[in-house]
Scaffold this active site. Structure first.
Site, PDB file in Angstrom:
ATOM      1  N   PRO A  34       0.831  -1.204   0.000  1.00 25.82           N
ATOM      2  CA  PRO A  34       0.000   0.000   0.000  1.00 25.82           C
ATOM      3  C   PRO A  34       0.868   1.257   0.000  1.00 25.82           C
ATOM      4  O   PRO A  34       1.805   1.351   0.787  1.00 25.82           O
ATOM      5  CB  PRO A  34      -0.799  -0.099   1.303  1.00 25.82           C
ATOM      6  CG  PRO A  34      -0.653  -1.513   1.758  1.00 25.82           C
ATOM      7  CD  PRO A  34       0.624  -2.018   1.200  1.00 25.82           C
ATOM      8  N   GLU A  35       0.561   2.193  -0.897  1.00 28.69           N
ATOM      9  CA  GLU A  35       1.256   3.472  -0.937  1.00 28.69           C
ATOM     10  C   GLU A  35       0.297   4.575  -0.492  1.00 28.69           C
ATOM     11  O   GLU A  35      -0.794   4.282  -0.019  1.00 28.69           O
ATOM     12  CB  GLU A  35       1.775   3.748  -2.354  1.00 28.69           C
ATOM     13  CG  GLU A  35       2.775   2.709  -2.848  1.00 28.69           C
ATOM     14  CD  GLU A  35       3.312   3.046  -4.228  1.00 28.69           C
ATOM     15  OE1 GLU A  35       3.388   4.239  -4.567  1.00 28.69           O
ATOM     16  OE2 GLU A  35       3.642   2.113  -4.976  1.00 28.69           O
TER      17      GLU A  35
ATOM     18  N   HIS B 281      -4.410 -14.440  10.397  1.00 31.78           N
ATOM     19  CA  HIS B 281      -3.379 -13.424  10.616  1.00 31.78           C
ATOM     20  C   HIS B 281      -3.934 -12.125  11.188  1.00 31.78           C
ATOM     21  O   HIS B 281      -3.370 -11.056  10.946  1.00 31.78           O
ATOM     22  CB  HIS B 281      -2.592 -13.138   9.335  1.00 31.78           C
ATOM     23  CG  HIS B 281      -2.041 -14.366   8.679  1.00 31.78           C
ATOM     24  ND1 HIS B 281      -0.988 -15.080   9.209  1.00 31.78           N
ATOM     25  CD2 HIS B 281      -2.420 -15.027   7.559  1.00 31.78           C
ATOM     26  CE1 HIS B 281      -0.740 -16.113   8.435  1.00 31.78           C
ATOM     27  NE2 HIS B 281      -1.593 -16.103   7.426  1.00 31.78           N
TER      28      HIS B 281
END
Ligand SMILES: [Zn+2]
Length: 275
Positions: free
Chosen positions: A2-3, A92
């Site tokens: 993710p940016e 997770h």
């Protein structure tokens, strides 16, 4: 990974739901995602109200009503999502915040991260930016020029350095360099004033467009409501190796630079091209 646009989309999708709400319970299911690891997060934030949530670089910063701050970094595979408590945990899931909703019911903010490059970082009263560079959406051309003049690295690598400018990653650097017609291997300190002005405009335009499309979904990125991004369909170089350039039809080239894939058009971004 993710940016900035993906992180911004997550912030936008959780902000309206969580602002002003009180954290009623914290369930830390894996201690090694916490920094510092021995920190008693539950004791510190249970009963506190969320005063603000904002993005700084790729960090999702939470400010509490006692002014303490912490941030979540999504790393490579991290995901924040909102669920009703009855919904089963995704695998997770490392951290769960129970937050009281306006109507008295509870919602859970869950942090899951299969590869665990992300995490939760306690800041306390210290500044969320640390040594991070300026924000690419607000950086000015003289600021950008000044920062680029300090490094002899290739422009591609310089723009990935979060202490130089914060929030850019592989996708949006490749796309911005294409839009500004700049070869990724040109030395950062050799760019002309005109090239820097063009690059500055291209970075802002690329990020704004990506934010409007809720970012890019390459594999599994979703915002907190589970909505994938749509900007990947508009990539002009990233992930398009061998495909025709949308402007000149030349095949897009992929090279590996500093261990990262770099995509560009050898004609539109020729190294000799100036001004
Ligand atoms: Zn081209």
């Amino acid at each position: 990974m993710p940016e900035l646009p993906e992180v911004q989309s997550v912030v936008t999708s959780i902000r309206s739901r969580l602002l002003g709400r009180t954290i009623s319970r914290v369930d830390l299911r894996r201690r090694d995602i916490l920094d510092p690891p021995d920190f008693d997060l539950a004791a510190q934030i249970t009963g506190r109200t969320i005063a603000d949530i904002h993005r700084r670089g790729k960090r999702i910063v939470f400010r509490l009503d006692d002014e303490n701050q912490f941030y979540i970094h999504l790393g490579m595979t991290g995901r924040l999502s909102l669920h009703k408590p009855a919904v089963d945990f995704a695998s997770h899931t490392h951290l769960v915040f129970d937050v009281a909703e306006r109507d008295g019911s509870a919602v859970q903010l869950r942090f899951a991260d299969p590869r665990r490059f992300g995490g939760v970082f306690w800041l306390g009263l210290s500044d969320a930016a640390g040594i991070m560079g300026p924000e690419p959406l607000t950086v000015t051309p003289p600021q950008l020029a000044e920062r680029l003049s300090r490094t002899t690295r290739a422009i591609k690598n310089a723009l990935l350095d979060q202490t130089l400018i914060a929030g850019l990653g592989n996708i949006y650097v490749d796309e911005s360099l294409f839009t500004s017609g700049i070869h990724p291997l040109i030395r950062a300190d050799k760019l002309s004033k005109e090239q820097i002005a063009r690059l500055n405009r291209a970075i802002k335009a690329t990020l704004r467009k990506a934010i409007n499309h809720r970012g890019s979904t390459l594999r599994d990125y979703r915002d907190a409501d589970g909505t994938p991004g749509g900007f990947q369909k508009l990539h002009r170089v990233y992930g398009r190796e061998g495909d025709a350039c949308r402007i000149c039809k030349t095949a897009i080239v992929r090279i590996v630079l500093g261990g990262r894939s770099t995509h560009f058009c050898p004609k539109c971004q020729s190294r000799g091209k100036k001004g």
